[in-house]
Scaffold this active site. Structure first.
Site, PDB file in Angstrom:
ATOM      1  N   LYS A  73       0.821  -1.231   0.000  1.00 49.03           N
ATOM      2  CA  LYS A  73       0.000   0.000   0.000  1.00 49.03           C
ATOM      3  C   LYS A  73       0.847   1.271   0.000  1.00 49.03           C
ATOM      4  CE  LYS A  73      -4.110  -1.949   2.083  1.00 49.03           C
ATOM      5  NZ  LYS A  73      -5.105  -1.933   3.144  1.00 49.03           N
ATOM      6  N   ASP A 109      -9.785   2.804   2.137  1.00 48.22           N
ATOM      7  CA  ASP A 109      -9.793   2.282   3.519  1.00 48.22           C
ATOM      8  C   ASP A 109     -10.354   3.340   4.468  1.00 48.22           C
ATOM      9  OD1 ASP A 109      -8.794  -0.245   3.027  1.00 48.22           O
ATOM     10  OD2 ASP A 109      -6.691   0.315   3.369  1.00 48.22           O
TER      11      ASP A 109
END
Ligand code: NAP
Length: 289
Positions: A73, A109
């Site tokens: 990420k 997220d």
């Protein structure tokens, strides 16, 4: 005779290492089926040394979007053609939109965390939050807490203290909320739990197959007024959540975040809304197996 019509399938996927555990293919393929979309979503286990080449191949194969999971990420960011402001501020990307040869990074997220906590937000003003872990997911958690909720302090504790310190430093420019680090040792954790109203586990401690593990010792004193969230969704009820529930605390499984981050990624890629109740049932069933 009518000619056969070959419909083009729009391609999506998730890259990570390992990635076999991911339920994202089930989440997205269930959605495509429910909405009658000609799309396909697959998991790709990519080694670090192949990350750049993999991204070039996904572009060449005309993929429309990718999700990014552990451990890429953060390190995928320099390989992208751009990112939105949120992903840049967080320093982590979990969704890539691919269009006209360009790969642009987003972070959904944050929406996952925000939507999971929204039903409890009334009680957050002036209260204290404790976040365990300082990785990519913790960065999205802290960003969501800063941007959407009116907490007095956010305390971050991590096995690797420097990682927590780095996280705190990188969020300083965006907030007047007090964001601070704490030692990962038991006495400090006990004290922080006592002070906190909201406790969030952003580590893999307790994830399948280590289902009996918890970031806290079993004698930790949870209370009825605690809200405890675990980012882990496999199992649905982690040892941490079971322990907190026993003490009467309200608990939030990582499934909420998983569904909402996926729904926002789907919307970025297709402009359509994920049929969450339908998809939730399928994912819950898969997790209960
Ligand atoms: P990450 O970048 O690898 O960070 C993991 C964090 O946990 C680091 O702070 C790490 O500390 C700590 N940690 C790992 N193992 C530990 C252990 N045995 N003891 C103490 N600390 C430990 O991972 P991530 O992307 O942030 O993901 C964290 C968790 O969130 C994972 O379980 C992931 O599945 C979950 N997640 C869920 C969702 C969802 O949609 N529900 C979305 C994203 C992530 P060190 O720095 O010391 O290694």
């Amino acid at each position: 005779m009518k000619p056969n019509v070959i419909q083009r399938t729009t391609l999506f996927g998730i890259i990570g290492h390992p990635v076999g555990h991911s339920l994202s293919p089930l989440l997205h393929n269930t959605t495509y089926k429910a909405l009658g979309l000609h799309c396909n979503y697959k998991a790709f286990d990519v080694e670090l040394t192949s990350l750049g080449a993999a991204l070039r191949n996904f572009k060449a194969l005309d993929f429309s979007g990718l999700n990014v999971t552990i451990p890429y990420k953060e390190i995928i960011m320099p390989l992208l053609d751009g990112f939105d402001d949120k992903a840049r501020d967080i320093g982590a990307v979990n969704t890539i939109v691919m269009k006209e040869g360009k790969a642009i990074g987003y972070n959904t997220d944050v929406a996952g965390v925000m939507k999971s906590l929204e039903p409890y937000a009334d009680g957050f003003e002036g209260k204290h939050a404790l976040v365990i872990g300082a990785g990519g997911a913790a960065r999205a958690v802290v960003y969501a807490l800063i941007k959407y909720f009116d907490l007095a302090t956010i305390t971050i504790t991590s096995r690797t203290q420097q990682r927590a310190q780095y996280l705190v430093q990188s969020f300083k420019p965006f907030t007047t909320t007090t964001v601070r680090t704490l030692s990962f040792l038991k006495p400090a954790l006990n004290e922080a739990v006592e002070e906190a109203s909201l406790i969030i586990n952003a580590t893999p401690i307790g994830m399948f197959p280590n289902v009996n593990a918890s970031p806290f010792h079993t004698d930790i004193a949870f209370r009825k007024d605690h809200i405890v969230m675990d980012l882990i969704y496999h199992p649905l009820q982690t040892a941490l959540l079971k322990n907190a529930h026993k003490a009467g605390a309200r608990t939030i499984s990582g499934l909420e975040m998983f569904l909402h981050q996926g729904a926002q990624a789907f919307e970025l890629w297709t402009g359509e809304t994920m049929p969450l109740p339908k998809v939730r049932k399928v994912i819950e069933k898969a997790l209960q197996k």
